[in-house]
Design a protein around this motif. Structure first.
Motif: not given
Length: 488
Positions: A231-250, A317-325
């Motif tokens: 909760n301390e991490v989440i409520n800090s407001g310091q972090y957000q999910l990267v909108q486009n998963f495909s760019t996280i590991f570039l 594991l992934y559904q067809a529309a899951d961008t993570r695959l």
């Protein structure tokens, strides 16, 4: 890493008497070049801290083995005996003589030993910023101890400073519960002194310490405490999910808004070689995981040695529309179909899939051996990981302190790009989502062990393979005082 002040780091290693990681107990040389004469300025302490951070580079081995040991991947390589230590871990036939496990044992203790040198001399002089530096040091020592407990369970615990060879032969293993208690205390003491943001990427922050503390609670089934920490991490407001998963590991998107703690790898200095894997500056695991490309235009990727091969079950594991695959697994058949000029050699246990999150890129090599040195940073703790751990902790706590559905929804919404694929936040669904979200990142085996979901691991023996064996030679060097883990 951390601006990799190589000449300073090397000087500090010499002063501290580290001997090529041949022993994890580092004994200072006789004479005037010792740590009593070293810690005389703020810069000395800063240089020493660089030395502690530097051992994070060696955790490439921990991370790749966390996948190979699990049901997510096969060892691969050129043939069934290529890097035999890894093959044995994949097959669950490893013994106390496994060299990879000894490397982990030694390298984590090397990091702890460097941290303990700072602890021993922490009161020698005062300077502005000293408390924050000592807090970073405690975070790093906690990180290394947590890795040891994950792999080996009960291990010797040293916290006060240097240990002589003679002393090491009179110290018993410490129960894992006591080690957890120590690193909990260290992190609780460090958190108030750490900033939420650092000017230099990769340094410990308040958010990283809260997240690590929450993870340590989770591994002990302290679910309320874990939920509070997350909760301390989440409520800090310091972090957000990267909108486009495909760019996280570039490589162009390192240290992004989703990175809670990220291990930095350098692309500009000499790295490991086949004769010196502990000389790591680049990410050795990435160099091992690439396809065995032979020719054609396979840009932007680089060639590798075809280790850590994802299995079909992961793809399914992934559904067809899951961008993570598409951002997690490289489908070589589809890749070659789109680029008919590309040729590659199939390695051992070839499935047609490769780990795209940590694939080598053509322009990120590190000398002297480019094929085993890549500059891809390791995303050790992502915000998505925190959200899923928070969901799990709240589901398993006697009383939830936050809504796990909110956390799971955020992960699913990002994965599918809409709100139409939400599922109920049950424990089963959250754990399954962890596998989909974090596939290829080195967490799977330890998640399986701590949640009792090991039946799908080929060769796994309950009551034995939850832990890895203490290296035999380390037991012998300690005077045979330490009891071996069960089953080995």
């Amino acid at each position: 890493m951390y601006n990799k002040i190589t000449k300073i780091a090397i000087a500090f290693i010499i002063i501290m008497g580290i001997q090529s990681c041949d022993e994890y107990l580092e004994v200072l040389p006789e004479g005037q070049e010792n740590s009593e004469n070293f810690f005389n300025s703020e810069q000395d302490y800063q240089d020493a801290l660089v030395g502690v951070y530097d051992l994070l580079s060696t955790t490439y081995l921990n991370n790749i083995l966390g996948e190979i040991a699990s049901d997510n991947s096969l060892c691969g390589g050129e043939n069934p005996t290529d890097v035999l230590d890894w093959q044995q871990i994949d097959d669950m036939t490893h013994t106390p003589d496994n060299g990879a496990l000894r490397n982990i044992f030694q390298w984590m203790y090397a990091g702890i030993s460097r941290a303990n040198y700072i602890v021993e001399f922490q009161d020698k002089i005062n300077f502005d910023g000293k408390e924050e530096l000592l807090a970073e040091n405690l975070f790093l020592r906690s990180y290394y101890y947590f890795e040891l407990v994950k792999f080996f369970g009960d291990v010797p615990m040293y916290t006060d400073g240097r240990i002589t060879i003679e002393e090491s032969q009179s110290i018993d293993k410490t129960p894992a519960a006591a080690i957890y208690a120590q690193i909990e205390m260290d992190l609780i003491n460090a958190i108030p002194l750490l900033p939420w943001q650092q000017a230099q990427s990769g340094r410990a922050t308040k958010g990283a310490a809260w997240a690590l503390l929450g993870k340590i609670y989770l591994y002990q089934d302290k679910f309320t405490e874990a939920a509070q920490a997350f909760n301390e991490v989440i409520n800090s407001g310091q972090y957000q999910l990267v909108q486009n998963f495909s760019t996280i590991f570039l490589n162009s998107n390192e240290n992004n808004q989703e990175s809670v703690f990220e291990i930095q790898y350098s692309g500009s200095q000499d790295g490991a070689s086949f004769g010196c894997f502990q000389c790591v500056e680049g990410n050795v695991a990435v160099g091992f995981m690439g396809p065995r490309f032979q020719g054609g235009n396979f840009s932007p990727y680089g060639s590798g040695f075809s280790f850590n091969i994802p299995v079909q079950d992961v793809v399914d594991l992934y559904q067809a529309a899951d961008t993570r695959l598409a951002a997690t697994v490289l489908d070589m058949n589809a890749f070659v179909a789109a680029r008919p000029d590309v040729t590659f050699t199939e390695g051992s246990e070839h499935t047609g899939f490769f780990n795209l999150k940590y694939i080598p890129y053509a322009d990120d090599n590190v000398l002297p051996d480019a094929n085993i040195n890549r500059s891809n940073n390791y995303r050790a703790i992502r915000y998505a990981d925190v959200l899923l751990m928070a969901a799990e902790a709240n589901l398993r706590a006697p009383t939830a302190i936050a809504n796990p559905q909110t956390f799971l929804d955020a992960i699913r919404d990002r994965a599918f790009g809409d709100t139409n694929n939400r599922i109920t936040a049950t424990l089963e669904n959250v754990l399954a989502e962890r596998r989909r979200e974090l596939a290829g990142e080195g967490h799977r085996f330890f998640d399986q062990v701590r949640t009792g979901q090991t039946s799908s691991i080929p060769g796994f023996t309950t009551g034995k393979n939850e832990l890895f064996p203490i290296p035999r030679i380390e037991i012998e060097l300690a005077g045979n005082r330490w009891e071996q883990n069960a089953g080995y």
